[in-house]
Scaffold this active site. Sequence first.
Site: not given
Ligand code: ADP
Length: 539
Positions: A230, A283-285, A288, A306, A340, A437
């Site tokens: 994804k 992606g973001s904590t 995560g 990560e 990051c 961050e």
């Molecule tokens: P940012 O805030 O930097 O965009 P995210 O952690 O939200 O970082 O996004 C990183 C990835 O995680 C993207 O591919 C995003 O679509 C996906 N993502 C965001 N929210 C969810 C969720 N609830 N479940 C699964 N994947 C998600």
Amino acid sequence: MAYRRLSSLLSGSFSASSNSAAYLLSLGRNSNFGGGISRFSTAASLEAPITPSVQINHTQLLINGQFVDSASGKTFPTLDPRTGDVIAHVSEGDAEDVNRAVAAARKAFDGGPWPKMTAYERSRIIYRSADLIEKHNDEIAALETWDNGKPYEQAAKIEVPMLTRLLRYYAGWADKIHGLTVPADGPYHVQTLHEPIGVAGQIIPWNFPLLMYAWKIGPALACSNTVVMKTAEQTPLSALYVSNLLHEAGLPPGVLNVVSGYGPTAGAAVASHMDVDKVAFTGSTATGKIISELASKSNLKPVTFELGGKSPFIVCEDADVDQAVELAHFALFFNQGQCCCAGSRTFVHERVYDEFVEKAKARAMKRVVGDPFKTGVEQGPQIDSTQFEKILNYIRSGIESGATLETGGERVGTKGFYIQPTVFSNVQDGMKIATEEIFGPVQSILKFKNLDEVIKRANTSPYGLAAGVFTKDIGTANNLMRALRVGTVWINCFDTFDAAIPFGGYKMSGHGREKGIYSLNNYLQVKAVVSPVDNAAWL
Ligand code: ADP
């Protein structure tokens, strides 16, 4: 030794191929766009963006080796960060499409040729993929710059070559993965088989779309898993283009499926799917934590994370200030500050603090901001309006909390998401700009008096992704490298991302390691096989 190496990096004597970070540094120093005056592009020059020379061929989902529309028929726009204009409408995957992709990946794993072919054949397909990517290097780089906003020179000379390099690294692993024989206390023959986990769900962010893609698919494919990827909704284009090349290189259908779409729909469906055997996420904590919950509430699938960071960059009292300024600048501003592991807490010893601040300000003022397709540009726009507003809010918060705004703080131009390189001095530990961050071009400079104090302050963060240490003293370097609770310590260098160097976080920056030998563990099961040995005389 390490210090001498850095000196040669800073003088630009290392080539792009031998050290990409060095190349980036040399881009910053040796190109003739210095000169001491502000280098922000004018609003007028940003009004007429350069037209990228690449065609967008793939906007549909890639499922079972075919480009297909989403089940709902819905699309979403992907935007040009230079203007906010639509580049293309991309098929929007959701749970139904993830079901289709997982079914294809499952079939390819359980019955397809991929896990059954010889490791050498798998390795050759990955090598061929890398060759094709290399052939299309410049188109891929153009697509990446268009969708993401990063300087084309960096995409073309660093990131796409690193993608190729990473795939070759993992192609090399494919036929070297095997178990052990194990001595046991008894008449048994014991061996371990290293087997693939199955269907890997992979969710990646937008800041390094292709590198994150390679860090994830590389080890998964080398270990003969199948994948449902994804991509980030901000940057769906390059992964579709590159995945098509992997199929041209001979990847069987269903082995690599790419679902574009949003996090709470497509991403959540991947994380919670009962037929996905593991999930890897960058992606973001905050996200995560959501993914961790979805993974455990469904089939308790293992996760690799990560996540965020607030990395210290520590400039010791013996530092050559000019070199420290240049490296600290690179550590923070590289990739528009959207890393990051960005060195986003610049700790400077009080003895050199004032000189450092003056020079860091001057360096930021010389940073070339502009259309990322233009030669010599160091900084393009931020990814989107959400990040742009978030960064400007952090800048306001820095000013309100009493930090000194040395330079920057405003948008550049009137269109798109460009932000001035911004430097704060007199930053205190508790300020939001020193704890959260920012993910943007905002440097926060903090003062320290001694090593014990800076170690304690550096480790106070809930994050533990990386740290930079700048010193000539081997004792200081040894002390800091052990004391810092982070996954990577860069001593007299930063952002050195070789394929073989493991990367990952302590604490809330994640778990598991990507790249290098350790990344294979994320995609392998270990099976113990035990059988009695009849003739004990041989034991
Ligand atoms: P940012 O805030 O930097 O965009 P995210 O952690 O939200 O970082 O996004 C990183 C990835 O995680 C993207 O591919 C995003 O679509 C996906 N993502 C965001 N929210 C969810 C969720 N609830 N479940 C699964 N994947 C998600």
